[in-house]
Design a protein around this motif. Structure first.
Motif, PDB file in Angstrom:
ATOM      1  N   ARG A 117       0.858  -1.190   0.000  1.00  0.00           N
ATOM      2  CA  ARG A 117       0.000   0.000   0.000  1.00  0.00           C
ATOM      3  C   ARG A 117       0.893   1.238   0.000  1.00  0.00           C
ATOM      4  NH1 ARG A 117      -2.990   3.563   3.469  1.00  0.00           N
ATOM      5  NH2 ARG A 117      -5.116   3.901   2.652  1.00  0.00           N
ATOM      6  N   THR A 118       0.612   2.148  -0.936  1.00  0.00           N
ATOM      7  CA  THR A 118       1.501   3.290  -1.125  1.00  0.00           C
ATOM      8  C   THR A 118       0.713   4.448  -1.711  1.00  0.00           C
ATOM      9  OG1 THR A 118       3.620   3.971  -2.077  1.00  0.00           O
ATOM     10  CG2 THR A 118       2.215   2.613  -3.460  1.00  0.00           C
ATOM     11  N   THR A 119       1.384   5.570  -1.866  1.00  0.00           N
ATOM     12  CA  THR A 119       0.787   6.763  -2.471  1.00  0.00           C
ATOM     13  C   THR A 119       1.567   7.134  -3.722  1.00  0.00           C
ATOM     14  OG1 THR A 119      -0.005   7.580  -0.342  1.00  0.00           O
ATOM     15  CG2 THR A 119       0.213   9.193  -2.128  1.00  0.00           C
ATOM     16  N   LYS A 120       0.853   7.405  -4.800  1.00  0.00           N
ATOM     17  CA  LYS A 120       1.477   7.762  -6.076  1.00  0.00           C
ATOM     18  C   LYS A 120       0.739   8.932  -6.703  1.00  0.00           C
ATOM     19  CE  LYS A 120       2.923   3.013  -7.204  1.00  0.00           C
ATOM     20  NZ  LYS A 120       3.194   2.083  -8.321  1.00  0.00           N
ATOM     21  N   GLU A 121       1.401   9.578  -7.631  1.00  0.00           N
ATOM     22  CA  GLU A 121       0.743  10.567  -8.463  1.00  0.00           C
ATOM     23  C   GLU A 121       0.457   9.936  -9.817  1.00  0.00           C
ATOM     24  OE1 GLU A 121       1.781  14.742 -10.621  1.00  0.00           O
ATOM     25  OE2 GLU A 121       2.114  14.669  -8.446  1.00  0.00           O
ATOM     26  N   VAL A 122      -0.825   9.880 -10.161  1.00  0.00           N
ATOM     27  CA  VAL A 122      -1.256   9.271 -11.416  1.00  0.00           C
ATOM     28  C   VAL A 122      -2.021  10.320 -12.216  1.00  0.00           C
ATOM     29  CG1 VAL A 122      -2.543   7.400 -12.499  1.00  0.00           C
ATOM     30  CG2 VAL A 122      -1.451   7.032 -10.272  1.00  0.00           C
ATOM     31  N   ASP A 123      -1.469  10.709 -13.339  1.00  0.00           N
ATOM     32  CA  ASP A 123      -2.106  11.706 -14.205  1.00  0.00           C
ATOM     33  C   ASP A 123      -2.501  12.962 -13.431  1.00  0.00           C
ATOM     34  OD1 ASP A 123      -1.775   9.970 -16.296  1.00  0.00           O
ATOM     35  OD2 ASP A 123      -3.846   9.259 -16.323  1.00  0.00           O
ATOM     36  N   GLY A 124      -1.579  13.419 -12.585  1.00  0.00           N
ATOM     37  CA  GLY A 124      -1.795  14.661 -11.862  1.00  0.00           C
ATOM     38  C   GLY A 124      -2.616  14.543 -10.602  1.00  0.00           C
ATOM     39  N   ARG A 125      -3.069  13.328 -10.252  1.00  0.00           N
ATOM     40  CA  ARG A 125      -3.843  13.127  -9.033  1.00  0.00           C
ATOM     41  C   ARG A 125      -3.033  12.293  -8.037  1.00  0.00           C
ATOM     42  NH1 ARG A 125      -7.890  10.012  -8.933  1.00  0.00           N
ATOM     43  NH2 ARG A 125      -7.297   8.776 -10.765  1.00  0.00           N
ATOM     44  N   THR A 126      -3.139  12.637  -6.769  1.00  0.00           N
ATOM     45  CA  THR A 126      -2.491  11.851  -5.720  1.00  0.00           C
ATOM     46  C   THR A 126      -3.440  10.738  -5.292  1.00  0.00           C
ATOM     47  OG1 THR A 126      -1.237  13.763  -4.954  1.00  0.00           O
ATOM     48  CG2 THR A 126      -1.466  11.925  -3.429  1.00  0.00           C
ATOM     49  N   VAL A 127      -2.965   9.500  -5.385  1.00  0.00           N
ATOM     50  CA  VAL A 127      -3.801   8.333  -5.127  1.00  0.00           C
ATOM     51  C   VAL A 127      -3.082   7.426  -4.139  1.00  0.00           C
ATOM     52  CG1 VAL A 127      -5.038   6.391  -6.158  1.00  0.00           C
ATOM     53  CG2 VAL A 127      -4.666   8.472  -7.501  1.00  0.00           C
ATOM     54  N   THR A 128      -3.811   6.941  -3.143  1.00  0.00           N
ATOM     55  CA  THR A 128      -3.253   6.018  -2.163  1.00  0.00           C
ATOM     56  C   THR A 128      -3.960   4.668  -2.273  1.00  0.00           C
ATOM     57  OG1 THR A 128      -2.677   7.784  -0.624  1.00  0.00           O
ATOM     58  CG2 THR A 128      -2.892   5.576   0.307  1.00  0.00           C
ATOM     59  N   GLY A 129      -3.196   3.611  -2.261  1.00  0.00           N
ATOM     60  CA  GLY A 129      -3.785   2.278  -2.322  1.00  0.00           C
ATOM     61  C   GLY A 129      -2.794   1.267  -2.832  1.00  0.00           C
TER      62      GLY A 129
END
Length: 356
Positions: free
Chosen positions: A90-102
């Motif tokens: 489980r981690t946090t990433k930036e995907v297409d300009g959005r911050t997403v955790t999962g």
């Protein structure tokens, strides 16, 4: 319906719209109104209910395998949170300009993903679908193609696939591009398989147009901008693609405009369907077919004048909504409920056949 040709070539002439006898019914992630989306069971049921095409959203595993998920983050659509062996991923990433955790598909091999089970993405609206939670695996694109081929043979009618490459620029930046695996997989199924390839990202479609003559669908949302434009600092929005010059530009690399339905028939301030925007005619004039997305039976997704009662999960007058869009001349509808869409298309054809 268009056949498959993965040889390098130029795309078909943009001035010639793709044609078929009646509007296509494209099962949005399978029969996702009745089964958890992006499962073989959802695709199989969609075909049984009359879908002309099934639509898998494709993401890429750590070992380069295309699998079907709505997004690369999978907490809402699988039981991954209940697998202690994967808790550390489980981690946090930036995907297409959005911050997403999962948890993210690209951090799992396909063998690891196969240990997970699919879950209903909209449990508050689709309680019945939760009956099937944790029963079905995450399918690979190859498995979906096998299923489509088997069901086409069994039912004596040709069913197509309409894959969408999800976050193609993001995945390419990870060294996990969609294109090679996608074209290789489709190439294994020969020239009889009807195919449309979709993306929200114009540059991803341009890359495919240089490598294949498969018909391409430029998806356009009701707001925002294409993710690859955002990443490249291109200020253009989706709305800029819908001007006459923008539609002409799309027609140089794609054959279909896949439009959010509110772009075709906007809703008024009270939530009712308003007058048509004229986009269907403008796109047709530019040589583009028009696919409208996404149609669903539940009140939560219907315009105010088509809802019945106050329960969001209750079914409203979906047929009335379909009729408005079919009257505009759309060439396909994406739907979570392919049986309803197929009946609406058949009803519209009967209405057109009746003498004036």
């Amino acid at each position: 319906m268009p056949g498959l040709d993965v040889r390098p070539s130029t795309p078909p002439p943009a001035q010639v719209r793709l044609s078929h006898d009646s509007p296509l019914v494209i099962a949005h992630r399978g029969a996702s109104g009745y089964r958890p989306e992006h499962t073989l069971e959802a695709y199989r049921l969609a075909i049984a209910l009359g879908a002309d095409f099934v639509e898998p959203d494709l993401v890429v595993t750590a070992d380069g395998v295309l699998v079907a998920r709505h997004e690369n983050e999978i907490a809402a659509t699988t039981d991954v949170a209940h697998h202690p062996e994967f808790a550390s991923r489980r981690t946090t990433k930036e995907v297409d300009g959005r911050t997403v955790t999962g948890w993210f598909v690209e951090d799992f091999t396909v063998a690891e993903l196969k240990t997970l089970r699919a879950r209903e993405r909209l449990p508050s609206l689709r309680q019945h679908n939760q009956l099937y939670d944790d029963r079905f695996a995450v399918p690979t694109f190859d498995e979906i193609l096998d299923l489509v081929e088997e069901e086409s043979l069994r039912r004596g009618r040709t069913v197509g696939v309409c894959p969408e490459t999800k976050h193609p620029t993001y995945f390419a930046g990870l060294g996990l591009p969609h294109e090679e695996a996608l074209l290789e997989a489709l190439g294994r199924f020969g020239s009889e398989l009807p195919v449309y390839i979709q993306s929200f990202e114009p540059w991803a479609l341009r890359r495919l147009a240089r490598r294949s003559s498969l018909p391409l669908v430029q998806l356009v949302d009701a707001g925002g901008r294409p993710p690859d434009f955002h990443g490249a600092g291109d200020p253009r929005m989706y709305s800029d693609l819908l001007t006459p010059s923008g539609l002409r530009e799309i027609s140089t690399y794609a054959q279909v405009l896949g439009a959010h339905k509110s772009l075709l028939v906007p809703r008024s301030s009270d939530g009712r369907l308003g007058p048509p925007s004229g986009l269907v005619e403008r796109a047709h004039d530019a040589g583009l077919s028009v696919f409208a997305w996404t149609f669903r039976n539940e009140n939560a997704f219907l315009p105010a004048d088509r809802r019945r009662g106050v329960e969001n999960a209750a079914y409203g007058d979906a047929f009335g909504e379909y009729a408005r869009f079919l009257d505009l001349g759309v060439d396909a509808v994406f739907t979570d409920h392919p049986d309803t869409a197929a009946a609406a298309v058949a009803e519209a054809a009967l209405d057109r056949a009746r003498p004036a």
